[in-house]
Each structure stands twice: as structure tokens, then as C-alpha cells.
Design a protein around this motif. Structure first.
Motif, short mmCIF file in Angstrom:
data_model
loop_
_atom_site.label_atom_id
_atom_site.label_comp_id
_atom_site.label_asym_id
_atom_site.label_seq_id
_atom_site.Cartn_x
_atom_site.Cartn_y
_atom_site.Cartn_z
N GLU A 43 1.22 -0.99 -0.25
CA GLU A 43 0.46 0.50 -0.13
C GLU A 43 0.85 1.30 -0.10
N GLU A 44 2.73 1.26 0.50
CA GLU A 44 2.77 2.51 0.20
C GLU A 44 3.59 2.14 -0.70
N VAL A 45 3.88 1.29 -1.28
CA VAL A 45 4.04 2.10 -3.06
C VAL A 45 3.36 2.29 -3.74
N ALA A 46 2.50 2.06 -3.52
CA ALA A 46 0.69 1.92 -4.10
C ALA A 46 0.06 3.32 -4.02
N LEU A 47 1.00 4.36 -2.54
CA LEU A 47 0.38 5.26 -2.85
C LEU A 47 1.72 6.42 -3.36
N LEU A 48 2.99 5.92 -3.09
CA LEU A 48 3.97 6.82 -3.83
C LEU A 48 3.93 6.85 -5.17
N ALA A 49 3.04 5.99 -6.32
CA ALA A 49 3.11 5.90 -7.52
C ALA A 49 2.18 6.08 -8.12
N GLY A 50 0.81 6.82 -6.64
CA GLY A 50 -0.15 6.95 -7.53
C GLY A 50 -1.09 6.23 -7.99
N VAL A 51 -1.20 5.38 -7.55
CA VAL A 51 -2.23 4.40 -8.16
C VAL A 51 -3.17 3.23 -6.96
N SER A 52 -3.76 3.07 -7.16
CA SER A 52 -4.54 1.95 -5.99
C SER A 52 -4.24 0.77 -6.12
N VAL A 53 -4.42 1.11 -4.14
CA VAL A 53 -3.47 -0.53 -4.19
C VAL A 53 -3.88 -2.39 -4.53
N ASP A 54 -5.37 -2.12 -5.06
CA ASP A 54 -5.30 -2.96 -5.77
C ASP A 54 -4.73 -3.21 -7.35
N TYR A 55 -4.68 -2.16 -7.74
CA TYR A 55 -4.22 -2.10 -8.46
C TYR A 55 -3.08 -2.18 -8.75
N TYR A 56 -1.85 -1.47 -7.53
CA TYR A 56 -0.51 -2.37 -7.57
C TYR A 56 -0.57 -3.95 -7.12
N VAL A 57 -1.14 -3.95 -6.58
CA VAL A 57 -1.31 -5.91 -5.41
C VAL A 57 -0.90 -6.36 -7.11
N ARG A 58 -2.16 -6.35 -8.25
CA ARG A 58 -2.48 -6.98 -9.64
C ARG A 58 -1.02 -6.90 -10.40
N MET A 59 -0.22 -5.74 -10.06
CA MET A 59 0.93 -5.97 -10.88
C MET A 59 2.20 -6.76 -9.96
N GLU A 60 1.87 -6.47 -8.89
CA GLU A 60 2.92 -7.53 -8.22
C GLU A 60 2.75 -8.93 -8.23
N ARG A 61 1.77 -9.17 -8.26
CA ARG A 61 1.01 -10.71 -8.94
C ARG A 61 1.35 -10.85 -9.96
#
Length: 295
Positions: A43-61
Motif C-alpha cells: 500500500e505504501e508503494v501504491a501511495l507513492l506511485a499514485g495508483v490504487s492498492v488493488d492495482y499495484y497488488v495485481r501488478m506485483e502478482r
């Protein structure tokens, strides 16, 4: 295995880069002293990147197919990726977007005659051409003399990554062996991101991973590195220590090929060593010519 698993590669690359960034380094407050994760939270990466947590989680998966270049840039900035790491992330995204039939790009295994002429024109400097798999595709006479220990392996094309990890002589040949070993693994991983369906590359990685514990350790770091300029220090079995300046250059007219040129400043011990190496190489070629004539 005939291909690199892109989803796994994406997942492990992003999670490994996230694990090395502390909240302090990212400019975030670190609440409490008992964090359950190493490095940043998703969630911290998502905040820094300006994307939703769900979106970043999908990326990291492992799902980068829908990520725009802007989002990739934002994630790269959030994770403090260097140039090679950013390139790797974009390569993985491009491969994820490509249709199955369009993904395959094999590293070249042939060199145009004109490039051979360029190598031969470099009479005072070892020069050679390889692809991203470290296959030795062409060398001038000084490079053949310099890398004579690696060329002793009868398999062709010769492969310097195989020499580094599977030939015990490499530890003596390369003065900075640990750094060289790390560089080779990191550059192979970058190439795997560019060409995950290159069967020869995948086979080489599999061979090294099966036969070398050191390679398995270096590969597990998930580090990537670009071919660039630098210093290579070797201990040649005939002429001794050589401290060489290295320039590695992509060849735009021949995608996937890399020209490596080794030089030394004039009036140095290494410049004298290169002169001695040239003399030894000429003598070896003369002996080989005489042997063929007698045969």
C-alpha cells in the motif's frame, strides 16, 4: 523449460525491489518499530506511485499487460529503480502485452563480414562481439589470445558466462571474480526480460543453475545490469596481470549484438602487456600454420 515464466519474474522482481526500500528512504513516516514486512508495504508503494492498492497488488502478482508507460514510470520512481532496473520492468511489461506469436526474438548468432573487418582493423586492442547470452560470435587476434582459457572449451560458440561459472580457471583469470560473476548473472537476467522465449538462453540459465551454486545465489538476487564501460582486471596465464578499460557498445544495425573493446593507456604496464600478448599470439599462429603445413 523452454521459456521464462513472466508472471513469476514480474512478481519476484517487484517484491525484491520493494523489500530493499525503507519508509525513511522513501520519505514516508515509519509508524511503530515492529513492521511485519521487510521494506515497503504494497500500500505504501501504491501511495507513492499514485495508483490504487488493488492495482499495484495485481501488478506485483505478475500482471503488467495493462500498465501504461506512465504507471510503469511512477512505480519505477516509487521503488527507486536504477536505469537497468527500469529497463527490465519495461521489457517485462512489453513481453506481457505482446501476443504469443510476436514475443520471440532470438539473440543473433552470426556476424556480418563488415563487422569482422572492423574487428580485424583494431590491431592494438582486444575486441570481440557477443550476444546477450554471452555467446562469443567473433574476435580479433588479440581477443582470441586474451580469452584463450575460455576458448579451450571445444563447444562452439564459446560462451563466457559458462566459463565464468563452470570453469575453475575463471577464479584465477579474473582478478575481481566476485564482481564479474555478479555482473554476468545480472546481465543474463536483463536479457531474459528482453527475450523470455529464447530457448538457448533458457537452456544456458538452466545449465548454470544446475551446475553452479554461486550462479544460483547470484540469480536469486534478481539484480539486473546494463553492458557499459568499466574496468576488467585479468591475470593472463602467459603475460600476467592486465588492467583493461572496457567499452561495451550495442550495434544498432545488428540488434542484440554487443561490441566489446579493451584498451590501456600508453606507457603503462598493461600497454606493454598487450604488446607482449600480440607477440605471443603471432607466435602461436605461426606455429599453427607450420603444424598444418607439416600435416
Amino acid at each position: 523449460m523452454a521459456t521464462i515464466d513472466l508472471r513469476t519474474e514480474i512478481k519476484e522482481f517487484l517484491s525484491s525491489r520493494r523489500a530493499r526500500i525503507t519508509p525513511e528512504r522513501a520519505g514516508l513516516p515509519a509508524y511503530g518499530g515492529n513492521r511485519r514486512v521487510k521494506g515497503l508495504r504494497r500500500e505504501e508503494v501504491a501511495l507513492l506511485a499514485g495508483v490504487s492498492v488493488d492495482y499495484y497488488v495485481r501488478m506485483e502478482r505478475g500482471s503488467l499487460a495493462g500498465a501504461s508507460d506512465g504507471v510503469l514510470d511512477a512505480v519505477a520512481s516509487a521503488l527507486h529503480l536504477d536505469e537497468a532496473e527500469r529497463d527490465h520492468l519495461f521489457h517485462l511489461a512489453r513481453q506481457s502485452r505482446a501476443p504469443g506469436g510476436a514475443r520471440r526474438r532470438r539473440a543473433a548468432v552470426t556476424v556480418r563480414p563488415a563487422l569482422g573487418q572492423v574487428l580485424d582493423a583494431l590491431t592494438d586492442a582486444p575486441a570481440w562481439i557477443c550476444n546477450g547470452r554471452y555467446d562469443v560470435l567473433a574476435m580479433n587476434h588479440l581477443a582470441r589470445a586474451l580469452y584463450s582459457p575460455a576458448l579451450a572449451d571445444p563447444r562452439r560458440p564459446a560462451n563466457t558466462a559458462r566459463f565464468v561459472y563452470l570453469n575453475p580457471e575463471a577464479e584465477t583469470f579474473f582478478v575481481d571474480y566476485d564482481r564479474i560473476a555478479g555482473d554476468v548473472a545480472a546481465k543474463l537476467r536483463l536479457e531474459a526480460g528482453r527475450n523470455p522465449h529464447d530457448e538457448e538462453l533458457v537452456a544456458l540459465i538452466g545449465e548454470l543453475a544446475t551446475s553452479s551454486e554461486l550462479f544460483r545465489q547470484r540469480w536469486a538476487s534478481r539484480d539486473v545490469r546494463l553492458h557499459r564501460s568499466g574496468r576488467k582486471r585479468v591475470h593472463h596465464p602467459v603475460v600476467g596481470r592486465l588492467d583493461l578499460d572496457v567499452e561495451s557498445m550495442d550495434l544498432p544495425a545488428d540488434p542484440g549484438l554487443i561490441l566489446n573493446v579493451y584498451t590501456a593507456p600508453a606507457d603503462t604496464a598493461t600497454a606493454d602487456g598487450l604488446t607482449l600478448l600480440a607477440s605471443w599470439a603471432a607466435n602461436q599462429e605461426s606455429l599453427a600454420t607450420e603444424s598444418r603445413a607439416l600435416g
